[in-house]
Structures are given as structure tokens and as C-alpha cells.
Motif scaffolding. Structure first.
Motif, PDB file in Angstrom:
ATOM      1  N   ARG A 123       3.708   9.098   5.567  1.00 56.10           N
ATOM      2  CA  ARG A 123       2.566   9.244   4.656  1.00 56.10           C
ATOM      3  C   ARG A 123       2.570   8.219   3.525  1.00 56.10           C
ATOM      4  O   ARG A 123       1.508   7.755   3.109  1.00 56.10           O
ATOM      5  CB  ARG A 123       2.547  10.664   4.071  1.00 56.10           C
ATOM      6  N   GLY A 124       3.755   7.890   3.025  1.00 56.46           N
ATOM      7  CA  GLY A 124       3.815   6.914   1.935  1.00 56.46           C
ATOM      8  C   GLY A 124       3.296   5.558   2.370  1.00 56.46           C
ATOM      9  O   GLY A 124       2.502   4.917   1.671  1.00 56.46           O
ATOM     10  N   GLU A 125       3.737   5.109   3.526  1.00 54.95           N
ATOM     11  CA  GLU A 125       3.278   3.830   4.054  1.00 54.95           C
ATOM     12  C   GLU A 125       1.781   3.877   4.386  1.00 54.95           C
ATOM     13  O   GLU A 125       1.055   2.907   4.193  1.00 54.95           O
ATOM     14  CB  GLU A 125       4.087   3.482   5.300  1.00 54.95           C
ATOM     15  N   TRP A 126       1.344   5.023   4.885  1.00 51.06           N
ATOM     16  CA  TRP A 126      -0.080   5.212   5.205  1.00 51.06           C
ATOM     17  C   TRP A 126      -0.947   5.058   3.957  1.00 51.06           C
ATOM     18  O   TRP A 126      -2.011   4.446   4.003  1.00 51.06           O
ATOM     19  CB  TRP A 126      -0.276   6.583   5.833  1.00 51.06           C
ATOM     20  N   ILE A 153      -4.713   3.438  -7.525  1.00 55.12           N
ATOM     21  CA  ILE A 153      -4.598   4.775  -6.944  1.00 55.12           C
ATOM     22  C   ILE A 153      -5.980   5.359  -6.690  1.00 55.12           C
ATOM     23  O   ILE A 153      -6.238   5.975  -5.640  1.00 55.12           O
ATOM     24  CB  ILE A 153      -3.771   5.696  -7.865  1.00 55.12           C
ATOM     25  N   ALA A 154      -6.886   5.145  -7.646  1.00 56.02           N
ATOM     26  CA  ALA A 154      -8.256   5.635  -7.474  1.00 56.02           C
ATOM     27  C   ALA A 154      -8.894   5.007  -6.236  1.00 56.02           C
ATOM     28  O   ALA A 154      -9.607   5.680  -5.471  1.00 56.02           O
ATOM     29  CB  ALA A 154      -9.081   5.326  -8.717  1.00 56.02           C
ATOM     30  N   LYS A 155      -8.649   3.728  -6.013  1.00 61.41           N
ATOM     31  CA  LYS A 155      -9.189   3.049  -4.830  1.00 61.41           C
ATOM     32  C   LYS A 155      -8.678   3.711  -3.547  1.00 61.41           C
ATOM     33  O   LYS A 155      -9.432   3.944  -2.597  1.00 61.41           O
ATOM     34  CB  LYS A 155      -8.783   1.578  -4.832  1.00 61.41           C
ATOM     35  N   CYS A 156      -7.369   3.974  -3.525  1.00 60.83           N
ATOM     36  CA  CYS A 156      -6.746   4.567  -2.351  1.00 60.83           C
ATOM     37  C   CYS A 156      -7.340   5.946  -2.047  1.00 60.83           C
ATOM     38  O   CYS A 156      -7.780   6.217  -0.916  1.00 60.83           O
ATOM     39  CB  CYS A 156      -5.239   4.679  -2.570  1.00 60.83           C
ATOM     40  N   LYS A 178      -4.331  -7.584   0.106  1.00 62.68           N
ATOM     41  CA  LYS A 178      -4.875  -8.200   1.318  1.00 62.68           C
ATOM     42  C   LYS A 178      -4.185  -7.707   2.585  1.00 62.68           C
ATOM     43  O   LYS A 178      -4.677  -7.915   3.691  1.00 62.68           O
ATOM     44  CB  LYS A 178      -4.745  -9.720   1.231  1.00 62.68           C
ATOM     45  N   GLY A 179      -3.017  -7.071   2.407  1.00 61.64           N
ATOM     46  CA  GLY A 179      -2.321  -6.525   3.564  1.00 61.64           C
ATOM     47  C   GLY A 179      -1.461  -7.525   4.317  1.00 61.64           C
ATOM     48  O   GLY A 179      -0.877  -7.180   5.343  1.00 61.64           O
ATOM     49  N   ASN A 180      -1.334  -8.775   3.816  1.00 61.78           N
ATOM     50  CA  ASN A 180      -0.506  -9.786   4.503  1.00 61.78           C
ATOM     51  C   ASN A 180       0.926  -9.747   3.971  1.00 61.78           C
ATOM     52  O   ASN A 180       1.382 -10.623   3.253  1.00 61.78           O
ATOM     53  CB  ASN A 180      -1.104 -11.188   4.364  1.00 61.78           C
ATOM     54  N   ILE A 181       1.615  -8.684   4.318  1.00 62.56           N
ATOM     55  CA  ILE A 181       2.972  -8.441   3.815  1.00 62.56           C
ATOM     56  C   ILE A 181       3.875  -8.063   4.988  1.00 62.56           C
ATOM     57  O   ILE A 181       3.400  -7.735   6.077  1.00 62.56           O
ATOM     58  CB  ILE A 181       2.987  -7.302   2.775  1.00 62.56           C
ATOM     59  N   ILE A 182       5.188  -8.112   4.739  1.00 60.44           N
ATOM     60  CA  ILE A 182       6.152  -7.545   5.682  1.00 60.44           C
ATOM     61  C   ILE A 182       6.580  -6.203   5.098  1.00 60.44           C
ATOM     62  O   ILE A 182       7.298  -6.162   4.094  1.00 60.44           O
ATOM     63  CB  ILE A 182       7.369  -8.460   5.875  1.00 60.44           C
ATOM     64  N   GLU A 196      -1.544   1.490   3.305  1.00 60.75           N
ATOM     65  CA  GLU A 196      -2.546   0.937   4.219  1.00 60.75           C
ATOM     66  C   GLU A 196      -3.957   1.308   3.771  1.00 60.75           C
ATOM     67  O   GLU A 196      -4.884   0.490   3.869  1.00 60.75           O
ATOM     68  CB  GLU A 196      -2.280   1.442   5.632  1.00 60.75           C
ATOM     69  N   MET A 197      -4.112   2.521   3.276  1.00 64.00           N
ATOM     70  CA  MET A 197      -5.417   2.963   2.778  1.00 64.00           C
ATOM     71  C   MET A 197      -5.837   2.146   1.547  1.00 64.00           C
ATOM     72  O   MET A 197      -7.002   1.765   1.398  1.00 64.00           O
ATOM     73  CB  MET A 197      -5.384   4.454   2.414  1.00 64.00           C
ATOM     74  N   TYR A 198      -4.871   1.862   0.685  1.00 61.74           N
ATOM     75  CA  TYR A 198      -5.168   1.034  -0.488  1.00 61.74           C
ATOM     76  C   TYR A 198      -5.626  -0.352  -0.077  1.00 61.74           C
ATOM     77  O   TYR A 198      -6.593  -0.899  -0.618  1.00 61.74           O
ATOM     78  CB  TYR A 198      -3.942   0.942  -1.402  1.00 61.74           C
ATOM     79  N   SER A 199      -4.918  -0.930   0.879  1.00 59.08           N
ATOM     80  CA  SER A 199      -5.272  -2.274   1.344  1.00 59.08           C
ATOM     81  C   SER A 199      -6.682  -2.295   1.935  1.00 59.08           C
ATOM     82  O   SER A 199      -7.484  -3.192   1.638  1.00 59.08           O
ATOM     83  CB  SER A 199      -4.255  -2.738   2.394  1.00 59.08           C
ATOM     84  N   LYS A 200      -7.012  -1.298   2.750  1.00 55.37           N
ATOM     85  CA  LYS A 200      -8.352  -1.232   3.359  1.00 55.37           C
ATOM     86  C   LYS A 200      -9.421  -1.016   2.294  1.00 55.37           C
ATOM     87  O   LYS A 200     -10.522  -1.589   2.378  1.00 55.37           O
ATOM     88  CB  LYS A 200      -8.395  -0.106   4.387  1.00 55.37           C
TER      89      LYS A 200
END
Length: 589
Positions: free
Chosen positions: A200-203, A181-184, A395-399, A206-210
Motif C-alpha cells: 500500500r505504501g508504494e501504491w 498528499i492532497a494530490k494523492c 514524473k515517476g522516473n525513479i528506481i 504511484e497514485m501521487y505520480s499519476k
């Protein structure tokens, strides 16, 4: 009593016990009905009979050879089969039995019609209060296809326990604390991102992944500097004051709102939500309390419990820096479950990577004196992987769930396109949703939970093979036949069940009679896949019967009505079984 579960087998056992006890002499004790009932089993092949009774078990008390017992029983039962048997034959020391089809079908049709069949398991004995803890998503991360296995397993298991008479509380445990959460939040603040109006939840995910990718790619002094910045954000959250804390409090609700939409779509129920943040302080108190009691020990500034004698190593519960761990929070959560909900059994649906963790937690609870620890169960399951390999939120490689839902809906729309103009748009949409849910739920639970599964949308949405839509179509097909019969003035009539004599009919009746036994077995082993495989095999048997036996063109009106009664019972049992897996049926498809 277990004899209430398989009524047919109990009736047969009662009759056989009278015959068997004719062999005893004055010194031999009577063989109780329950002993013979427990001995009767299903043979591996249907051609060997409906039931089999190995006679080895009775050789010693009766002082007879097993084969001699089997031959005596076969002769007696063929001469006087009673109401529930057609006959018996021996294969060595085994006694193979054929059930009277009329007696079996009359019983099943009656028990389905008055709903008593579906209440039998719940009436067996007093049941324990159970809590099923499942889903447990992390806020500020994307909810993806891999999370659906947990939801499908947990929700179905709760339905299974309730069918078997257990008072059940369905619980969620949200991961709303930690470095992720801190990373996000750090990444959002660092890049001055504007918060979107929707999604917003999905966003956040995405912020965590980046953020994770940025931190991994950093090198040298930059890497340490960025880590320090994330640590500072974590401290600000833990301070429980200020803008960062307030943003954490606000933003975690965005994730929770997303979770609730997903649970509504999949049909998952939760009676109570826990969160990591609410047991943090309590976990610190537990460490202090049980250290003072002498249960936990201090080692080089850290506190934990030595479980080496149990081959579970040393369980660290408070680090030298004063922070607790996941295990500590699970101890606090367990105590809250026991005290607040007074549960007897606690089931944790969590991935197999936590196998050691839960062994340590359960053993620690036992050392702490909680009697309920012996009734803790970890339903461990393997990962959901893509054909290309393992998924990773980091890594963001999810469905993502929304992408999954869109893909499923599109696939089912193509399959239902032929009904446009014939069905209303509302009906098409409703059937589409049921099929999507049935496909994803069944795909997630039909395999052995211990094994990884490969998510393949095309395979899982097929109307052929071991899929949810295949089972759902079997139900709709049955309802279609019954509807056509009604249009011809035909109705089901169980009083003509003596006319059901075909082997395919016999095999289907066996499946119907075994339903509750399979449900109980699935419940006792916490394996919903057992029920899934049973229903699939039952539907295969049913479809074979439809290929070989005519319903609407049978030789007589009486036979038509008897076969319609068989279809009625099949549909009711299939609907109940699918319902236990959280799959809703449709009258047409």
C-alpha cells in the motif's frame, strides 16, 4: 588530550622534545611536548619516512636556523633513537623519521587485542549531546534509490559520533503534510481506486505520480478546476475531521510501515520520529510569540525576519493567508529538540537544494536567542542520478526501493551461485544481504557528499575497485587465511613482531596506526567519505602486501605467526571501520 590518540607519535614527540630543548639557552623557553607533537606530520610519500617534522616553527624561540635545528636533531636521534625510532635524516629544514617497527607493531597488536585501540577516541574529552536528523521521507511518495544516500550518510554519521564518545539521538522527521498528499488522496477518490491488500505504501506513491502527471497535462479551465478540487481535499485534511482526514491518518501509516521495512533491511536506527503535522500548531505559536517579543516583524500582512544584513534576505515565516512555511516548522522542531532532548548539537542531513533554507533557519534560531544555534550543522549532499539523468517522484522516473533491492539481490545471487551445495541456503542468503547493503551503503557515501553521484548497479556491486564488496572481500579473504593457518596448527603471536621488516608490512602498520586519527577527522568534518577512502587505500595496501609477502609459506614459524598477528589486527580494524559505515562483515565470501 589529543596525545592519547596517536600513542606512537606521542612517544616519539616526548623523546624528540628532550633533544630539541638541548638547543635552548637560558633566555629561550622550553618547547612543550604538545607543541612538537602538533608539528609532526605524515609526509606525502612513504619513502620519505613514517613521520616528518618541519623545524621552521622552532627557529624563533630557539634563535637558530631551521636547517641547523634539523641537522642537530638528526645527529642526536641517530645516536640515541630511543625506543620508538629507527633513525632520522634531514631534507633541508625537514626532519624525516622512521619508526621502530617492533615498537609500533607491539603497541598496535596489544591495543587491538585488548580493545583499547577502539576506545581511545571516545576517551579524549567530554562530548556534546548530538541529534542526527536524517532520512525525512514524505508519506504518500515512493521511497526510491535517491533516498538511500540520505539514509546511508545519516546512519553512518550517527555511528561515527557514537564511536567518538558523543551521546547520540537518531531522529527522523516525516513529511506527512502538504499539497503532495492532497494530490494523492484526490486522485484516489476521483478515480474510485480499490485499495490493494499489499504494497500500500508504494501504491500511494504511484497514485501521487499519476496525480501529478494528470494535473500537469490539464489545460485551460480544466487545469484550474482540478487545482480547486485538490485545494478542497487539502482543506478537508486540515480540518482534522471527516472521512478525508481519517483516510489521511490511516494511509500515512501505510507509508510509515514501508519505511520501517526499508530501515530494517538497510540496518538504519531511529530513536525518535518527528512529523510535520505534530509541529504545525507549534509553528504558529512561535510566530506569534516572537513577533510579540519584537524579533519577527510584519510586512504587508506577512510575518518574518529581515536577514539582509547577514546576506540571507527576508525569511518569510507566516504568509498573508495565515499559513506557515517549512522554515517555521523547522524552528518549532528545533525548539522541541532542545527542550525535549536537551541536545547541544543538531545535525541535519538534507540535500543541497536546501542550503539557503538552513542558513536562514540557523541564523533565525540565533536571533531568537538559542545558544545551540551555533552548533547546528547542515550536512548537505548532492543528488543521486541515473545514467539517463535526474530522477523525479512526480514524473515517476525513479528506481523504487523494492526494485533496487530485487536487482541487488539478483546480482549478488549470480556472484554467489558457485557456493550452492557448499554453503547452506541460509548462509548464502545472509551473505547476499550483507553484500547488497554493503554495496549500496558504500556507493552512497564514498564520494564527496557535496557532489552528485551516478547510481550504477554493475559498478557498485563489483568485487574490484572502490566498492563495498571489495572491502568486504578483503576481510573475508583475511579470515580465510587465518582459518587455513589454524588448520595447519599456526596461530598469531605478537611477540615475534620484530620480524616484520618488509616495506609492505611497514606501510600497512602505518595505516592501522592512523585509523583513529582518520575517524576523528571524519567526525570533526562530518565527512564519512574520509573514512571510506582511508579503508579503501588500506585494503589496497593490504592486497599489495599479500602479493609480495607470503603468510603461510614464510621462512620460519615465528615469521608466520608474526604475519598472522598483523592479519588479525588488520581484520579487526577493517571490521570496525566498515561497522562505522553500517556495513556488516562476513567470515567467508
Amino acid at each position: 588530550m589529543s596525545e592519547a590518540l596517536d600513542y606512537a607519535k606521542w612517544q616519539i614527540a616526548e623523546h624528540m622534545t628532550k633533544v630539541l630543548n638541548k638547543l635552548r639557552n637560558d633566555e629561550s623557553p622550553e618547547v612543550p611536548v604538545k607543541d612538537l607533537y602538533a608539528t609532526i606530520e605524515r609526509p606525502k610519500e612513504a619513502k620519505m619516512g613514517d613521520y616528518a617534522c618541519p623545524c621552521f616553527r622552532f627557529a624563533k624561540p630557539l634563535r637558530k636556523k631551521p636547517q641547523e635545528i634539523a641537522e642537530f636533531m638528526a645527529n642526536e636521534l641517530n645516536e640515541n633513537p630511543g625506543d620508538w625510532l629507527e633513525g632520522a635524516e634531514t631534507v633541508g629544514a625537514f626532519l624525516n623519521l622512521r619508526v621502530n617497527m617492533n615498537a609500533l607493531s607491539s603497541y598496535i597488536f596489544s591495543a587491538v587485542a585488548d580493545d583499547s585501540l577502539f576506545k581511545k577516541v571516545a576517551e579524549l574529552e567530554a562530548r556534546k549531546k548530538v541529534m542526527i536528523e536524517y532520512s525525512q521521507p514524505n508519506t504518500h511518495k515512493v521511497f526510491h534509490v535517491g533516498h538511500m544516500r540520505n539514509v546511508a550518510l545519516g546512519d553512518s554519521l550517527g555511528r561515527l559520533y557514537e564511536y567518538c564518545g558523543h551521546p547520540v539521538t537518531m531522529a527522523n522527521y516525516i513529511g506527512d503534510e502538504g499539497t503532495h498528499i492532497a494530490k494523492c488522496l484526490w486522485y484516489i477518490r476521483k478515480n474510485s481506486y480499490e485499495i490493494p491488500v499489499e504494497g500500500r505504501g508504494e501504491w500511494l506513491g504511484e497514485m501521487y505520480s499519476k496525480a501529478s502527471i494528470m494535473l500537469e497535462d490539464a489545460e485551460g479551465d480544466d487545469k484550474q478546476r482540478l487545482k480547486d478540487e485538490v485545494s478542497e481535499v487539502l482543506k478537508e485534511i486540515e480540518s482534522k475531521d471527516g472521512d478525508t482526514f481519517n483516510f489521511w491518518n490511516e494511509s500515512k501509516q501505510w507509508s510509515i510501515d514501508d519505511f520501517n521495512e526499508i530501515y530494517d533491511w538497510i540496518g538504519a536506527r531511529f530513536d525518535h520520529w518527528f512529523s510535520e503535522s505534530e509541529v504545525s500548531e507549534e509553528s504558529q505559536e512561535i510566530v506569534t510569540e516572537y513577533k510579540d517579543k519584537g524579533v519577527f516583524v510584519e510586512d504587508d500582512g506577512a510575518i518574518g525576519l529581515d536577514l539582509k544584513d547577514d546576506k540571507l534576505g527576508f525569511v518569510l515565516l507566516r504568509k498573508r493567508d495565515g499559513n506557515t512555511l517549512y522554515a517555521t516548522k523547522d524552528l518549532a522542531l528545533a525548539r522541541r529538540k532542545y527542550e525535549q532532548f536537551n541536545i547541544d548539537k543538531s545535525v541535519y542531513v538534507v540535500g543541497s537544494e536546501q542550503n539557503l533554507h538552513f542558513k536562514q533557519v540557523f541564523k533565525t534560531l540565533e536571533k531568537m536567542g538559542f545558544e545551540q544555534a551555533k552548533d547546528c550543522f547542515h550536512l548537505s549532499y548532492g543528488m543521486v542520478v541515473l545514467p539517463s539523468g535526474k530522477m523525479s517522484s512526480r514524473k515517476g522516473n525513479i528506481i523504487k526501493f523494492n526494485d533496487l533491492k530485487d536487482a541487488l539481490t539478483k546480482e549478488m545471487n549470480e556472484k554467489l551461485a558457485k557456493y550452492k551445495g557448499e554453503w547452506t541456503e541460509e548462509e548464502i542468503a545472509a551473505v547476499n544481504h550483507k553484500l547488497c547493503v554493503g554495496a549500496i551503503r558504500y556507493g552512497m557515501i564514498c564520494s564527496d557528499p557535496a557532489k552528485d553521484i551516478i547510481f550504477n548497479l554493475e559498478d557498485w556491486t563489483s568485487f574490484e575497485g572502490n566498492t563495498g564488496p571489495y572491502l568486504m572481500y578483503a576481510y573475508a579473504r583475511t579470515k580465510s587465511i587465518i582459518k587455513k593457518a589454524g588448520a595447519q596448527g599456526l596461530v598469531a603471536n605478537a611477540s615475534h613482531s620484530k620480524l616484520l621488516k618488509e616495506d609492505d608490512e611497514r606501510e600497512l602498520l602505518r595505516f592501522l596506526n592512523d585509523f583513529n586519527n582518520v575517524v576523528l577527522q571524519a567526525n570533526e568534518t562530518n565527512r564519512i567519505s574520509t573514512l571510506a577512502h582511508f579503508l579503501f587505500n588500506m585494503c589496497k595496501c593490504y592486497n599489495r602486501m599479500l602479493s609480495n609477502v607470503s603468510i603461510l609459506k614464510a621462512e620460519s614459524e615465528e615469521l608466520k605467526s608474526a604475519r598472522l598477528a598483523l592479519l588479525d589486527a588488520f581484520a579487526a580494524i577493517l571490521k570496525t571501520g566498515l561497522g562505522l559505515m553500517g556495513i556488516e562483515t562476513s567470515e567467508r565470501m
